[in-house]
Scaffold this motif. Sequence first.
Motif, PDB file in Angstrom:
ATOM      1  N   ASN A 107       0.836  -1.208   0.000  1.00 40.82           N
ATOM      2  CA  ASN A 107       0.000   0.000   0.000  1.00 40.82           C
ATOM      3  C   ASN A 107       0.866   1.251   0.000  1.00 40.82           C
ATOM      4  OD1 ASN A 107      -2.412  -1.384  -0.078  1.00 40.82           O
ATOM      5  ND2 ASN A 107      -2.691  -1.362   2.128  1.00 40.82           N
ATOM      6  N   ARG A 108       1.959   1.238   0.758  1.00 45.63           N
ATOM      7  CA  ARG A 108       2.867   2.382   0.781  1.00 45.63           C
ATOM      8  C   ARG A 108       3.513   2.582  -0.594  1.00 45.63           C
ATOM      9  NH1 ARG A 108       5.230   4.213   5.921  1.00 45.63           N
ATOM     10  NH2 ARG A 108       3.983   3.370   7.609  1.00 45.63           N
ATOM     11  N   MET A 109       3.879   1.485  -1.238  1.00 49.38           N
ATOM     12  CA  MET A 109       4.493   1.581  -2.562  1.00 49.38           C
ATOM     13  C   MET A 109       3.494   2.109  -3.585  1.00 49.38           C
ATOM     14  SD  MET A 109       7.634   0.887  -2.292  1.00 49.38           S
ATOM     15  CE  MET A 109       7.997   0.823  -4.030  1.00 49.38           C
ATOM     16  N   LYS A 110       2.264   1.675  -3.498  1.00 48.41           N
ATOM     17  CA  LYS A 110       1.234   2.165  -4.417  1.00 48.41           C
ATOM     18  C   LYS A 110       0.979   3.649  -4.198  1.00 48.41           C
ATOM     19  CE  LYS A 110      -1.008  -2.282  -5.044  1.00 48.41           C
ATOM     20  NZ  LYS A 110      -2.189  -3.107  -4.753  1.00 48.41           N
ATOM     21  N   LEU A 119       8.416  15.757  -4.245  1.00 45.43           N
ATOM     22  CA  LEU A 119       9.529  14.805  -4.397  1.00 45.43           C
ATOM     23  C   LEU A 119      10.094  14.412  -3.037  1.00 45.43           C
ATOM     24  CD1 LEU A 119      11.358  16.284  -7.494  1.00 45.43           C
ATOM     25  CD2 LEU A 119      10.262  14.035  -7.351  1.00 45.43           C
ATOM     26  N   SER A 120      10.187  15.374  -2.148  1.00 47.96           N
ATOM     27  CA  SER A 120      10.666  15.094  -0.794  1.00 47.96           C
ATOM     28  C   SER A 120       9.723  14.131  -0.078  1.00 47.96           C
ATOM     29  CB  SER A 120      10.792  16.398  -0.011  1.00 47.96           C
ATOM     30  OG  SER A 120      11.229  16.148   1.295  1.00 47.96           O
ATOM     31  N   ALA A 121       8.438  14.302  -0.286  1.00 44.64           N
ATOM     32  CA  ALA A 121       7.451  13.408   0.329  1.00 44.64           C
ATOM     33  C   ALA A 121       7.605  11.984  -0.204  1.00 44.64           C
ATOM     34  CB  ALA A 121       6.038  13.924   0.083  1.00 44.64           C
ATOM     35  N   VAL A 122       7.842  11.858  -1.510  1.00 47.50           N
ATOM     36  CA  VAL A 122       8.037  10.530  -2.106  1.00 47.50           C
ATOM     37  C   VAL A 122       9.310   9.897  -1.554  1.00 47.50           C
ATOM     38  CG1 VAL A 122       8.517   9.279  -4.247  1.00 47.50           C
ATOM     39  CG2 VAL A 122       6.750  11.022  -4.202  1.00 47.50           C
ATOM     40  N   ARG A 123      10.379  10.677  -1.481  1.00 47.22           N
ATOM     41  CA  ARG A 123      11.639  10.149  -0.945  1.00 47.22           C
ATOM     42  C   ARG A 123      11.443   9.658   0.481  1.00 47.22           C
ATOM     43  NH1 ARG A 123      16.466  14.168  -0.822  1.00 47.22           N
ATOM     44  NH2 ARG A 123      15.080  15.163   0.660  1.00 47.22           N
TER      45      ARG A 123
END
Length: 85
Positions: free
Chosen positions: A9-12, A38-42
């Motif tokens: 779920n986190r990856m999705k 981008l920072s949030a994705v990282r």
Amino acid sequence: MKCDEKIMNRMKRAEGQMRGIQKMMEDGKECYDIMIQLSAVRSSIESVMGIMVAENMKDCFENPLEDPTEQAEKIEQAMKMIKKL
């Protein structure tokens, strides 16, 4: 180690965030706003990595292999994962 539903779920969610960032770029949004996303994705990816490493180490100690050589290799692999964080 298998990935559980929580990790998937986190990856999705990260995948969805990346698609949103691509859309922001296509729409010409401000660099500052894109960098925040981008920072949030990282951060999300780093969190997933931490969970996976922790689960792997837990598995190494809770479910040791009978063969000491194989167990040592399993722990060495877990240590390599920690170093990549």
